[in-house]
Design a protein around this motif. Structure first.
Motif, PDB file in Angstrom:
ATOM      1  N   GLU A   6      29.635  37.217  45.894  1.00  0.00           N
ATOM      2  CA  GLU A   6      30.166  38.306  45.073  1.00  0.00           C
ATOM      3  C   GLU A   6      29.741  38.158  43.617  1.00  0.00           C
ATOM      4  N   SER A   7      29.709  39.277  42.932  1.00  0.00           N
ATOM      5  CA  SER A   7      29.463  39.279  41.486  1.00  0.00           C
ATOM      6  C   SER A   7      30.116  40.513  40.884  1.00  0.00           C
ATOM      7  N   GLY A   9      32.971  40.528  38.709  1.00  0.00           N
ATOM      8  CA  GLY A   9      34.348  40.442  38.254  1.00  0.00           C
ATOM      9  C   GLY A   9      34.412  40.224  36.756  1.00  0.00           C
ATOM     10  N   LEU A  20      32.090  45.726  41.516  1.00  0.00           N
ATOM     11  CA  LEU A  20      31.848  44.484  42.250  1.00  0.00           C
ATOM     12  C   LEU A  20      30.705  44.683  43.230  1.00  0.00           C
ATOM     13  N   CYS A  22      28.417  42.602  46.439  1.00  0.00           N
ATOM     14  CA  CYS A  22      28.375  41.484  47.374  1.00  0.00           C
ATOM     15  C   CYS A  22      27.069  41.536  48.146  1.00  0.00           C
ATOM     16  N   THR A 115      35.746  36.617  43.553  1.00  0.00           N
ATOM     17  CA  THR A 115      35.476  36.841  42.133  1.00  0.00           C
ATOM     18  C   THR A 115      36.744  37.356  41.472  1.00  0.00           C
ATOM     19  N   GLN A 116      37.045  36.832  40.295  1.00  0.00           N
ATOM     20  CA  GLN A 116      38.290  37.161  39.609  1.00  0.00           C
ATOM     21  C   GLN A 116      38.186  38.499  38.890  1.00  0.00           C
TER      22      GLN A 116
END
Length: 121
Positions: A6-7, A9, A20, A22, A115-116
């Motif tokens: 994932e990226s 956040g 987001l 993925c 991801t936060q």
């Protein structure tokens, strides 16, 4: 080896937007989606899509009308566009993948690391 990465956040103010992404590797998944887990709460389903067109989707009631899931089947990626974010959307968001929509909604067999997403009031 199957991997979901994932990226996208981050920290955003209430009312803002985040996107987001993925990327899956190791195999092509028919269905992909997203779960989230807020502090002190159980993981919950957010959204899912199945098929190459991405026209079949499912959303949790809490995000309907604000979040949009889309799919790039050729790149084996899934996108979650999150608009009108609220503080209660704060959570770790996990990419999930499987071979049926139902499995992705209720019992995903493949998970990313998360991801936060933090939404400030």
């Amino acid at each position: 080896q199957v991997q979901l990465v994932e990226s996208g956040g981050g920290l955003v103010q209430a009312g803002g937007s985040l996107r987001l992404s993925c990327a899956a590797s190791g195999r092509t998944f028919v269905a992909m989606g997203w779960f989230r887990q807020a502090p002190g709460k159980e993981r919950e389903f957010v959204a899912a899509t199945i098929g190459s067109s991405g026209s079949i989707t499912s959303y949790a009631d809490s995000v309907k009308g604000r979040f949009t899931i889309s799919r790039d089947y050729a790149k084996n990626t899934v996108i979650l566009q999150m608009n009108s974010l609220k503080p209660e959307d704060t959570a770790v968001y996990y990419c999930v993948a499987g071979m049926t929509l139902r499995s992705v909604q209720y019992n995903p067999g493949n998970w990313g690391q998360g991801t936060q997403v933090t939404v400030s009031s």
